[in-house]
Design a protein around this motif. Sequence first.
Motif, short mmCIF file in Angstrom:
data_model
loop_
_atom_site.label_atom_id
_atom_site.label_comp_id
_atom_site.label_asym_id
_atom_site.label_seq_id
_atom_site.Cartn_x
_atom_site.Cartn_y
_atom_site.Cartn_z
N GLY A 117 0.82 -1.22 0.00
CA GLY A 117 0.00 0.00 0.00
C GLY A 117 0.85 1.26 0.00
N LEU A 118 1.92 1.24 0.77
CA LEU A 118 2.83 2.39 0.83
C LEU A 118 3.47 2.63 -0.54
N PHE A 119 3.99 1.58 -1.16
CA PHE A 119 4.64 1.76 -2.45
C PHE A 119 3.64 2.15 -3.54
N THR A 120 2.42 1.65 -3.46
CA THR A 120 1.39 2.05 -4.41
C THR A 120 1.10 3.54 -4.27
N ALA A 121 1.00 4.02 -3.02
CA ALA A 121 0.75 5.45 -2.79
C ALA A 121 1.92 6.30 -3.28
N ALA A 137 -0.24 11.29 4.06
CA ALA A 137 1.16 11.22 4.49
C ALA A 137 1.27 10.54 5.86
N ALA A 138 0.35 10.84 6.77
CA ALA A 138 0.37 10.20 8.09
C ALA A 138 0.11 8.70 7.96
N GLY A 139 -0.83 8.32 7.11
CA GLY A 139 -1.10 6.90 6.88
C GLY A 139 0.10 6.18 6.30
N MET A 140 0.78 6.83 5.35
CA MET A 140 1.97 6.24 4.75
C MET A 140 3.07 6.07 5.81
#
Length: 152
Positions: A117-121, A137-140
Amino acid sequence: VDGSERPRGMKLPRGVGAALLSAALFGASTPLAKLLLGELPPLMLAGLLYAGSGVGLLSVFLLRSRGENKGSPLARRDAPWLGGAILFCGIVAPVSLITGLQATPSSTAALLLNLEGLFTALIAWFVFKENVDRRVAAGMALILAAGDNEAA
């Protein structure tokens, strides 16, 4: 109602059940793939898993559309994007996943998959210029911290 039960007649929003089932199946897929690695070579296992995914998606499409084409037709300019998606998402990614799973404990691999999910974002942000606000950004940052903490 004491909070432990939903009031009668109250339904979950549409799609929540499917999202929960999808999350459970995704979480179970890594340990199950690890078990199958003892029986099948990595390339064959990757192919079978993604062929099964294609059959499942095709059946859902056929059941929902009942033969009607409700989508937009593909244009010639879409061909490079479709080819890239097929190459990277349909060939490189599954083979890399299964090959990596062969050399990694399934528990570690399952935790590292949370970083997807992080890399997709990040790809959406940098390549496709998607908006990233403080919440995203906080979620990442939380995904990165959780993946880093669990993989260590």
